[in-house]
Design a protein around this motif. Structure first.
Motif, PDB file in Angstrom:
ATOM      1  N   THR A   1      55.531 161.609  86.400  1.00  0.00           N
ATOM      2  CA  THR A   1      55.098 162.772  87.171  1.00  0.00           C
ATOM      3  C   THR A   1      53.672 162.639  87.670  1.00  0.00           C
ATOM      4  O   THR A   1      53.370 162.986  88.806  1.00  0.00           O
ATOM      5  CB  THR A   1      55.216 164.037  86.298  1.00  0.00           C
ATOM      6  OG1 THR A   1      56.569 164.162  85.875  1.00  0.00           O
ATOM      7  CG2 THR A   1      54.832 165.261  87.096  1.00  0.00           C
TER       8      THR A   1
ATOM      9  N   HIS B   1      62.135 164.268 103.811  1.00  0.00           N
ATOM     10  CA  HIS B   1      63.029 163.456 102.982  1.00  0.00           C
ATOM     11  C   HIS B   1      62.875 161.982 103.340  1.00  0.00           C
ATOM     12  O   HIS B   1      62.765 161.128 102.474  1.00  0.00           O
ATOM     13  CB  HIS B   1      64.485 163.883 103.202  1.00  0.00           C
ATOM     14  CG  HIS B   1      64.844 165.181 102.550  1.00  0.00           C
ATOM     15  ND1 HIS B   1      64.804 165.376 101.186  1.00  0.00           N
ATOM     16  CD2 HIS B   1      65.247 166.366 103.071  1.00  0.00           C
ATOM     17  CE1 HIS B   1      65.185 166.604 100.892  1.00  0.00           C
ATOM     18  NE2 HIS B   1      65.456 167.231 102.021  1.00  0.00           N
TER      19      HIS B   1
ATOM     20  N   THR C   1      66.096 162.382  94.202  1.00  0.00           N
ATOM     21  CA  THR C   1      66.925 163.418  94.794  1.00  0.00           C
ATOM     22  C   THR C   1      66.517 163.718  96.228  1.00  0.00           C
ATOM     23  O   THR C   1      65.397 163.437  96.633  1.00  0.00           O
ATOM     24  CB  THR C   1      66.840 164.729  93.991  1.00  0.00           C
ATOM     25  OG1 THR C   1      67.680 165.702  94.605  1.00  0.00           O
ATOM     26  CG2 THR C   1      65.425 165.257  93.990  1.00  0.00           C
ATOM     27  N   ARG C   2      67.445 164.292  96.956  1.00  0.00           N
ATOM     28  CA  ARG C   2      67.150 164.830  98.283  1.00  0.00           C
ATOM     29  C   ARG C   2      67.333 166.338  98.272  1.00  0.00           C
ATOM     30  O   ARG C   2      67.366 166.970  99.323  1.00  0.00           O
ATOM     31  CB  ARG C   2      68.087 164.214  99.330  1.00  0.00           C
ATOM     32  CG  ARG C   2      67.679 162.815  99.749  1.00  0.00           C
ATOM     33  CD  ARG C   2      68.695 162.257 100.726  1.00  0.00           C
ATOM     34  NE  ARG C   2      68.777 163.049 101.950  1.00  0.00           N
ATOM     35  CZ  ARG C   2      68.043 162.821 103.036  1.00  0.00           C
ATOM     36  NH1 ARG C   2      67.171 161.841 103.041  1.00  0.00           N
ATOM     37  NH2 ARG C   2      68.192 163.565 104.102  1.00  0.00           N
ATOM     38  N   ASP C   3      67.449 166.901  97.081  1.00  0.00           N
ATOM     39  CA  ASP C   3      67.640 168.347  96.956  1.00  0.00           C
ATOM     40  C   ASP C   3      66.413 169.100  97.479  1.00  0.00           C
ATOM     41  O   ASP C   3      65.277 168.800  97.103  1.00  0.00           O
ATOM     42  CB  ASP C   3      67.876 168.708  95.491  1.00  0.00           C
ATOM     43  CG  ASP C   3      67.989 170.205  95.283  1.00  0.00           C
ATOM     44  OD1 ASP C   3      69.013 170.773  95.696  1.00  0.00           O
ATOM     45  OD2 ASP C   3      67.042 170.797  94.745  1.00  0.00           O
ATOM     46  N   TYR C   4      66.653 170.095  98.316  1.00  0.00           N
ATOM     47  CA  TYR C   4      65.555 170.807  98.976  1.00  0.00           C
ATOM     48  C   TYR C   4      64.547 171.370  97.973  1.00  0.00           C
ATOM     49  O   TYR C   4      63.350 171.125  98.063  1.00  0.00           O
ATOM     50  CB  TYR C   4      66.098 171.944  99.856  1.00  0.00           C
ATOM     51  CG  TYR C   4      65.011 172.628 100.667  1.00  0.00           C
ATOM     52  CD1 TYR C   4      64.788 172.287 101.992  1.00  0.00           C
ATOM     53  CD2 TYR C   4      64.170 173.571 100.089  1.00  0.00           C
ATOM     54  CE1 TYR C   4      63.781 172.883 102.725  1.00  0.00           C
ATOM     55  CE2 TYR C   4      63.146 174.174 100.812  1.00  0.00           C
ATOM     56  CZ  TYR C   4      62.962 173.830 102.127  1.00  0.00           C
ATOM     57  OH  TYR C   4      61.944 174.397 102.846  1.00  0.00           O
ATOM     58  N   GLU C   5      65.053 172.146  97.009  1.00  0.00           N
ATOM     59  CA  GLU C   5      64.158 172.833  96.076  1.00  0.00           C
ATOM     60  C   GLU C   5      63.399 171.856  95.188  1.00  0.00           C
ATOM     61  O   GLU C   5      62.256 172.102  94.825  1.00  0.00           O
ATOM     62  CB  GLU C   5      64.948 173.821  95.215  1.00  0.00           C
ATOM     63  CG  GLU C   5      65.614 174.922  96.009  1.00  0.00           C
ATOM     64  CD  GLU C   5      64.626 175.764  96.826  1.00  0.00           C
ATOM     65  OE1 GLU C   5      63.422 175.790  96.497  1.00  0.00           O
ATOM     66  OE2 GLU C   5      65.063 176.380  97.815  1.00  0.00           O
ATOM     67  N   THR C   6      64.038 170.753  94.862  1.00  0.00           N
ATOM     68  CA  THR C   6      63.370 169.753  94.031  1.00  0.00           C
ATOM     69  C   THR C   6      62.210 169.118  94.770  1.00  0.00           C
ATOM     70  O   THR C   6      61.106 168.982  94.233  1.00  0.00           O
ATOM     71  CB  THR C   6      64.375 168.664  93.602  1.00  0.00           C
ATOM     72  OG1 THR C   6      65.456 169.284  92.905  1.00  0.00           O
ATOM     73  CG2 THR C   6      63.711 167.633  92.717  1.00  0.00           C
ATOM     74  N   VAL C   7      62.458 168.737  96.017  1.00  0.00           N
ATOM     75  CA  VAL C   7      61.407 168.105  96.808  1.00  0.00           C
ATOM     76  C   VAL C   7      60.259 169.097  97.061  1.00  0.00           C
ATOM     77  O   VAL C   7      59.086 168.750  96.969  1.00  0.00           O
ATOM     78  CB  VAL C   7      61.972 167.574  98.148  1.00  0.00           C
ATOM     79  CG1 VAL C   7      60.850 167.072  99.046  1.00  0.00           C
ATOM     80  CG2 VAL C   7      62.992 166.471  97.886  1.00  0.00           C
ATOM     81  N   ARG C   8      60.611 170.328  97.335  1.00  0.00           N
ATOM     82  CA  ARG C   8      59.591 171.360  97.550  1.00  0.00           C
ATOM     83  C   ARG C   8      58.726 171.510  96.288  1.00  0.00           C
ATOM     84  O   ARG C   8      57.496 171.588  96.371  1.00  0.00           O
ATOM     85  CB  ARG C   8      60.262 172.696  97.880  1.00  0.00           C
ATOM     86  CG  ARG C   8      59.300 173.808  98.218  1.00  0.00           C
ATOM     87  CD  ARG C   8      60.008 175.000  98.790  1.00  0.00           C
ATOM     88  NE  ARG C   8      60.721 175.792  97.807  1.00  0.00           N
ATOM     89  CZ  ARG C   8      60.187 176.820  97.131  1.00  0.00           C
ATOM     90  NH1 ARG C   8      58.931 177.154  97.326  1.00  0.00           N
ATOM     91  NH2 ARG C   8      60.914 177.498  96.266  1.00  0.00           N
ATOM     92  N   ALA C   9      59.384 171.507  95.138  1.00  0.00           N
ATOM     93  CA  ALA C   9      58.652 171.657  93.870  1.00  0.00           C
ATOM     94  C   ALA C   9      57.726 170.469  93.621  1.00  0.00           C
ATOM     95  O   ALA C   9      56.604 170.644  93.134  1.00  0.00           O
ATOM     96  CB  ALA C   9      59.642 171.809  92.714  1.00  0.00           C
ATOM     97  N   TRP C  10      58.172 169.245  93.980  1.00  0.00           N
ATOM     98  CA  TRP C  10      57.325 168.060  93.813  1.00  0.00           C
ATOM     99  C   TRP C  10      56.019 168.242  94.562  1.00  0.00           C
ATOM    100  O   TRP C  10      54.940 168.028  94.025  1.00  0.00           O
ATOM    101  CB  TRP C  10      57.985 166.827  94.413  1.00  0.00           C
ATOM    102  CG  TRP C  10      59.127 166.243  93.672  1.00  0.00           C
ATOM    103  CD1 TRP C  10      59.558 166.572  92.414  1.00  0.00           C
ATOM    104  CD2 TRP C  10      60.003 165.224  94.158  1.00  0.00           C
ATOM    105  NE1 TRP C  10      60.647 165.826  92.100  1.00  0.00           N
ATOM    106  CE2 TRP C  10      60.952 164.979  93.125  1.00  0.00           C
ATOM    107  CE3 TRP C  10      60.083 164.496  95.330  1.00  0.00           C
ATOM    108  CZ2 TRP C  10      61.957 164.030  93.272  1.00  0.00           C
ATOM    109  CZ3 TRP C  10      61.082 163.560  95.479  1.00  0.00           C
ATOM    110  CH2 TRP C  10      62.009 163.331  94.456  1.00  0.00           C
TER     111      TRP C  10
END
Length: 226
Positions: free
Chosen positions: A3, A152, A164-173
């Motif tokens: 992280t 992405h 991941t390409r998950d929207y919320e995951t990338v936003r959180a990163w």
DNA sequence: TACCAGGAGAAAA
DNA sequence: TTTTCTCATGGT
């Protein structure tokens, strides 16, 4: 990638993009409500076509919720024809205008906390995560990062092994990488970062081309994709 | 001619 | 739950 390393890499990416492209002066609009309209109109649509649609619509009615609600659905669709998907977008815009006025407009919505406001936006027909976050960031000045297809693509190249390409995951990163900054600083940074990613996609890392020869991020880009 | 653009929702698998 | 289909104009 752990992280901490991932955060550092995202921070470096933001720094590189800012050095390469500078302020992009987003969102191009005369009023906050125009930002909301533009966010719907630009769904899967080139901005030049959105500008045409806004110009046409402005020639018909003031770009405010009540006049737009007063238009016949067919008249609204015809005015925004150049933005594509005009029947869908006419329905979405009038549905959104109805909610916006019932909710008391900016005067009331500005008092709602960001998570609740995001939930309300996402509950509206035709408002998905990217459109909601465009609205939150550029019309409501909330510290939210907008993830799009370019993001992405860029993070895939830049972070080496995105899980991941998950929207919320990338936003959180991305948001987590700047969590220690003030809210105002986050709003400013996310504003420019999203705009610079779009800019970068257009001028350098064109489409899916693997060629990074002219890329402003070439030195640190982990690209080299097959 | 084919593809893409500052996506989202519904239907199908 | 994930993938595919549909919506549609205008530029390259």
């Amino acid at each position: 990638m752990d992280t901490r390393a991932q955060r550092a890499r995202i921070q470096q990416l933001a720094s590189d993009l800012d050095a390469a492209y500078g302020p992009q002066h987003w969102w191009p609009a005369e009023t906050r409500f125009e930002v909301l309209l533009g966010a719907i109109l630009t769904q899967n649509t080139a901005w030049t076509n959105v500008e045409r649609a806004l110009k046409q619509l402005r020639a018909v009615v003031p770009l405010e919720p009540e006049p737009i609600l007063g238009l016949a659905r067919e008249a609204l669709a015809e005015a925004i024809r150049s933005a594509g998907y005009f029947n869908q977008k006419a329905l979405r815009i009038q549905g959104f205008c109805d909610w916006f006025t019932r909710r008391g407009g900016f005067a009331a919505l500005d008092l709602v906390d960001t998570a609740s406001l995001r939930g309300e936006l996402l509950a509206q027909h035709g408002i998905g995560p990217e459109t909601a976050d465009d609205m939150l960031l550029y019309a409501f000045a909330r510290p939210v990062f907008v993830v799009d297809a370019y993001t992405h693509r860029l993070l895939q190249r830049y972070l080496k092994h995105p899980p991941t390409r998950d929207y919320e995951t990338v936003r959180a990163w991305v948001e987590a990488a700047f969590v220690e900054r003030t809210t105002a600083a986050q709003v400013q940074l996310f504003n420019e970062l999203h705009a610079q990613i779009v800019r970068h996609a257009k001028v350098a890392c064109a489409k899916r081309s693997p060629d990074c020869a002219n890329c402003a991020l070439q030195k640190r880009c982990a690209q080299q994709l097959p």
